[in-house]
Design a protein around this motif. Structure first.
Motif, PDB file in Angstrom:
ATOM      1  N   GLU A   1       0.824  -1.211   0.000  1.00  0.00           N
ATOM      2  CA  GLU A   1       0.000   0.000   0.000  1.00  0.00           C
ATOM      3  C   GLU A   1       0.861   1.266   0.000  1.00  0.00           C
ATOM      4  O   GLU A   1       0.525   2.264  -0.644  1.00  0.00           O
ATOM      5  CB  GLU A   1      -0.930   0.019   1.209  1.00  0.00           C
ATOM      6  CG  GLU A   1      -2.041  -1.008   1.166  1.00  0.00           C
ATOM      7  CD  GLU A   1      -1.631  -2.360   1.726  1.00  0.00           C
ATOM      8  OE1 GLU A   1      -2.511  -3.193   1.963  1.00  0.00           O
ATOM      9  OE2 GLU A   1      -0.412  -2.573   1.937  1.00  0.00           O
ATOM     10  N   MET A   2       1.972   1.232   0.730  1.00  0.00           N
ATOM     11  CA  MET A   2       2.854   2.387   0.769  1.00  0.00           C
ATOM     12  C   MET A   2       3.580   2.581  -0.559  1.00  0.00           C
ATOM     13  O   MET A   2       3.748   3.710  -1.032  1.00  0.00           O
ATOM     14  CB  MET A   2       3.862   2.244   1.912  1.00  0.00           C
ATOM     15  CG  MET A   2       3.267   2.397   3.293  1.00  0.00           C
ATOM     16  SD  MET A   2       4.535   2.427   4.587  1.00  0.00           S
ATOM     17  CE  MET A   2       5.481   3.886   4.146  1.00  0.00           C
ATOM     18  N   VAL A   3       3.988   1.483  -1.161  1.00  0.00           N
ATOM     19  CA  VAL A   3       4.689   1.569  -2.437  1.00  0.00           C
ATOM     20  C   VAL A   3       3.762   2.148  -3.507  1.00  0.00           C
ATOM     21  O   VAL A   3       4.164   3.010  -4.305  1.00  0.00           O
ATOM     22  CB  VAL A   3       5.215   0.194  -2.885  1.00  0.00           C
ATOM     23  CG1 VAL A   3       6.020   0.315  -4.165  1.00  0.00           C
ATOM     24  CG2 VAL A   3       6.070  -0.429  -1.785  1.00  0.00           C
ATOM     25  N   VAL A   4       2.505   1.698  -3.536  1.00  0.00           N
ATOM     26  CA  VAL A   4       1.532   2.207  -4.499  1.00  0.00           C
ATOM     27  C   VAL A   4       1.314   3.707  -4.295  1.00  0.00           C
ATOM     28  O   VAL A   4       1.274   4.482  -5.263  1.00  0.00           O
ATOM     29  CB  VAL A   4       0.200   1.455  -4.378  1.00  0.00           C
ATOM     30  CG1 VAL A   4      -0.889   2.134  -5.213  1.00  0.00           C
ATOM     31  CG2 VAL A   4       0.361   0.002  -4.821  1.00  0.00           C
ATOM     32  N   PHE A   5       1.199   4.133  -3.044  1.00  0.00           N
ATOM     33  CA  PHE A   5       0.974   5.558  -2.779  1.00  0.00           C
ATOM     34  C   PHE A   5       2.142   6.400  -3.282  1.00  0.00           C
ATOM     35  O   PHE A   5       1.940   7.405  -3.971  1.00  0.00           O
ATOM     36  CB  PHE A   5       0.770   5.801  -1.287  1.00  0.00           C
ATOM     37  CG  PHE A   5       0.785   7.269  -0.927  1.00  0.00           C
ATOM     38  CD1 PHE A   5      -0.308   8.071  -1.216  1.00  0.00           C
ATOM     39  CD2 PHE A   5       1.908   7.847  -0.350  1.00  0.00           C
ATOM     40  CE1 PHE A   5      -0.294   9.437  -0.921  1.00  0.00           C
ATOM     41  CE2 PHE A   5       1.938   9.202  -0.051  1.00  0.00           C
ATOM     42  CZ  PHE A   5       0.830   9.997  -0.340  1.00  0.00           C
TER      43      PHE A   5
ATOM     44  N   SER B   1       7.105   3.752   9.203  1.00  0.00           N
ATOM     45  CA  SER B   1       8.148   4.749   8.951  1.00  0.00           C
ATOM     46  C   SER B   1       9.333   4.094   8.237  1.00  0.00           C
ATOM     47  O   SER B   1       9.999   3.236   8.826  1.00  0.00           O
ATOM     48  CB  SER B   1       8.616   5.379  10.265  1.00  0.00           C
ATOM     49  OG  SER B   1       7.556   6.106  10.858  1.00  0.00           O
ATOM     50  N   PRO B   2       9.583   4.483   6.986  1.00  0.00           N
ATOM     51  CA  PRO B   2      10.692   3.864   6.243  1.00  0.00           C
ATOM     52  C   PRO B   2      12.055   4.281   6.801  1.00  0.00           C
ATOM     53  O   PRO B   2      12.204   5.371   7.338  1.00  0.00           O
ATOM     54  CB  PRO B   2      10.517   4.410   4.815  1.00  0.00           C
ATOM     55  CG  PRO B   2       9.140   4.986   4.768  1.00  0.00           C
ATOM     56  CD  PRO B   2       8.845   5.443   6.154  1.00  0.00           C
ATOM     57  N   GLU B   3      13.012   3.387   6.658  1.00  0.00           N
ATOM     58  CA  GLU B   3      14.392   3.750   6.993  1.00  0.00           C
ATOM     59  C   GLU B   3      14.893   4.750   5.960  1.00  0.00           C
ATOM     60  O   GLU B   3      14.334   4.833   4.851  1.00  0.00           O
ATOM     61  CB  GLU B   3      15.263   2.494   6.960  1.00  0.00           C
ATOM     62  CG  GLU B   3      14.728   1.382   7.810  1.00  0.00           C
ATOM     63  CD  GLU B   3      15.756   0.934   8.845  1.00  0.00           C
ATOM     64  OE1 GLU B   3      16.928   1.268   8.691  1.00  0.00           O
ATOM     65  OE2 GLU B   3      15.341   0.281   9.785  1.00  0.00           O
ATOM     66  N   PRO B   4      15.920   5.560   6.288  1.00  0.00           N
ATOM     67  CA  PRO B   4      16.393   6.601   5.369  1.00  0.00           C
ATOM     68  C   PRO B   4      16.666   6.087   3.951  1.00  0.00           C
ATOM     69  O   PRO B   4      16.285   6.734   2.959  1.00  0.00           O
ATOM     70  CB  PRO B   4      17.689   7.092   6.032  1.00  0.00           C
ATOM     71  CG  PRO B   4      17.455   6.848   7.495  1.00  0.00           C
ATOM     72  CD  PRO B   4      16.641   5.593   7.570  1.00  0.00           C
ATOM     73  N   GLY B   5      17.309   4.918   3.839  1.00  0.00           N
ATOM     74  CA  GLY B   5      17.601   4.382   2.514  1.00  0.00           C
ATOM     75  C   GLY B   5      16.353   4.039   1.725  1.00  0.00           C
ATOM     76  O   GLY B   5      16.316   4.186   0.495  1.00  0.00           O
ATOM     77  N   LEU B   6      15.307   3.597   2.416  1.00  0.00           N
ATOM     78  CA  LEU B   6      14.063   3.239   1.743  1.00  0.00           C
ATOM     79  C   LEU B   6      13.335   4.472   1.204  1.00  0.00           C
ATOM     80  O   LEU B   6      12.644   4.389   0.182  1.00  0.00           O
ATOM     81  CB  LEU B   6      13.154   2.454   2.688  1.00  0.00           C
ATOM     82  CG  LEU B   6      13.624   1.046   3.051  1.00  0.00           C
ATOM     83  CD1 LEU B   6      12.656   0.397   4.029  1.00  0.00           C
ATOM     84  CD2 LEU B   6      13.774   0.181   1.804  1.00  0.00           C
ATOM     85  N   TRP B   7      13.477   5.601   1.897  1.00  0.00           N
ATOM     86  CA  TRP B   7      12.883   6.842   1.377  1.00  0.00           C
ATOM     87  C   TRP B   7      13.421   7.124  -0.026  1.00  0.00           C
ATOM     88  O   TRP B   7      12.669   7.458  -0.946  1.00  0.00           O
ATOM     89  CB  TRP B   7      13.206   8.017   2.292  1.00  0.00           C
ATOM     90  CG  TRP B   7      12.333   8.148   3.499  1.00  0.00           C
ATOM     91  CD1 TRP B   7      12.680   7.950   4.800  1.00  0.00           C
ATOM     92  CD2 TRP B   7      10.947   8.519   3.511  1.00  0.00           C
ATOM     93  NE1 TRP B   7      11.601   8.168   5.630  1.00  0.00           N
ATOM     94  CE2 TRP B   7      10.530   8.524   4.866  1.00  0.00           C
ATOM     95  CE3 TRP B   7      10.021   8.851   2.519  1.00  0.00           C
ATOM     96  CZ2 TRP B   7       9.231   8.845   5.246  1.00  0.00           C
ATOM     97  CZ3 TRP B   7       8.724   9.174   2.897  1.00  0.00           C
ATOM     98  CH2 TRP B   7       8.342   9.166   4.246  1.00  0.00           C
ATOM     99  N   LEU B   8      14.730   7.005  -0.164  1.00  0.00           N
ATOM    100  CA  LEU B   8      15.354   7.261  -1.456  1.00  0.00           C
ATOM    101  C   LEU B   8      14.852   6.293  -2.524  1.00  0.00           C
ATOM    102  O   LEU B   8      14.569   6.682  -3.659  1.00  0.00           O
ATOM    103  CB  LEU B   8      16.879   7.145  -1.326  1.00  0.00           C
ATOM    104  CG  LEU B   8      17.691   7.338  -2.620  1.00  0.00           C
ATOM    105  CD1 LEU B   8      17.446   8.730  -3.195  1.00  0.00           C
ATOM    106  CD2 LEU B   8      19.175   7.110  -2.360  1.00  0.00           C
TER     107      LEU B   8
END
Length: 295
Positions: free
Chosen positions: A37-41, A201-208
């Motif tokens: 769901e987060m990836v789609v958003f 809450s994504p880790e910093p690397g996942l935000w990128l």
């Protein structure tokens, strides 16, 4: 209007396929750490952000429409396809997930017959039948290798086909900018709702990586659109199946994924049928793949 440069169109389409396959690999990696769901958003939101400067230059008056119901249907169908596709990527070998999603051209004629009253030629029926035989080989019903997740992959192709046919109706009165904008807006707004209970809450690397997924998708769709501007859809459209090959390479390199014999045979049939369907359908359906699918 196209410039009839098949070589350039093919190169652009293959480059688009490479970016789409890399995006699929990123989604597969991110899905281990974050819900689909987060990836789609984030995929939808990034697409909307990329569009805003374009809309700003053209003027927001371009967005005025009397076809809100049609835009909503197209957006919801495309969003459903995206949810199914991303979920499938997370649970199946990457090439298999991509392949099931690329079954879209096989479903378009059925929806076009029921909704638009179009006719299916005998040769097109043969191509479609070949494609569904390939899907059966991939699904392997009745065998221990069958996985229910594969049906969700098929559903992604069906929903994408519905989105494509809805676009065909919308283009009778709506410009492409308006169609793409409302699709991104609907997907972003609706996909934000599940975040109320699925947010992590994504880790910093996942935000990128989340941002990169959106950037790659936008670039890939831009290259695909340019490819269709350089050559007729019936000629350049089949090169979209290069994504399946690239996805197989990405899946093998990073996860050691190898298609079994039945899936490989099914892949050949689906690709062959998809290529034939695009060529037989000509320019009526294939150009829509750049703005209809969940990719």
């Amino acid at each position: 209007m196209h410039s009839d440069n098949l070589h350039r169109g093919a190169v652009l389409m293959i480059a688009s396929g490479l970016l789409f396959s890399v995006m699929g690999g990123l989604i597969k990696y991110i899905s281990v750490h974050l819900p689909s769901e987060m990836v789609v958003f984030f995929r939808s939101a990034m697409g909307l952000l990329v569009l805003l400067p374009w809309v700003w230059r053209r003027g927001f008056r371009q967005l005025k429409t009397t076809r809100l119901r049609g835009h909503l249907l197209r957006g919801l169908a495309g969003l459903a396809a995206m949810y199914c596709y991303f979920f499938t990527i997370a649970h199946l070998p990457l090439a298999e997930a991509v392949l099931l999603n690329y079954s879209t051209p096989l479903f378009v004629p059925f929806i076009a017959v029921l909704w638009l009253g179009e006719k299916i030629s005998a040769r097109l029926w043969l191509a479609i039948g070949t494609g569904f035989a390939g899907i059966l080989l991939i699904l392997k019903p009745g065998l221990a290798l069958f996985t229910p997740v594969s049906l969700i992959g098929v559903a992604s192709g069906m929903f994408a086909a519905l989105a494509m046919v809805s676009i065909r109706r919308l283009t009778r009165s709506e410009p492409i900018l308006r169609i793409v904008f409302y699709f991104s807006a609907v997907c972003t707004a609706v996909s934000a709702v599940p975040l109320a209970w699925r947010w992590q809450s994504p880790e910093p690397g996942l935000w990128l990586l989340l941002v990169l997924v959106g950037v790659l998708a936008s670039l890939a769709q831009s290259l695909m659109t340019r490819a269709y501007a350089h050559a007729p859809a019936a000629q350049v459209g089949p090169f979209t199946y290069s994504t399946v090959l690239f996805a197989a390479i990405v899946g093998w390199l990073f996860w050691g994924e190898v298609l079994d014999v039945l899936s490989f045979a099914g892949a050949l049939l689906v690709c062959l049928a998809g290529i034939l369907t695009i060529r037989l359908a000509g320019r009526r359906a294939a150009p829509m793949t750049g703005i209809a699918g969940p990719r």
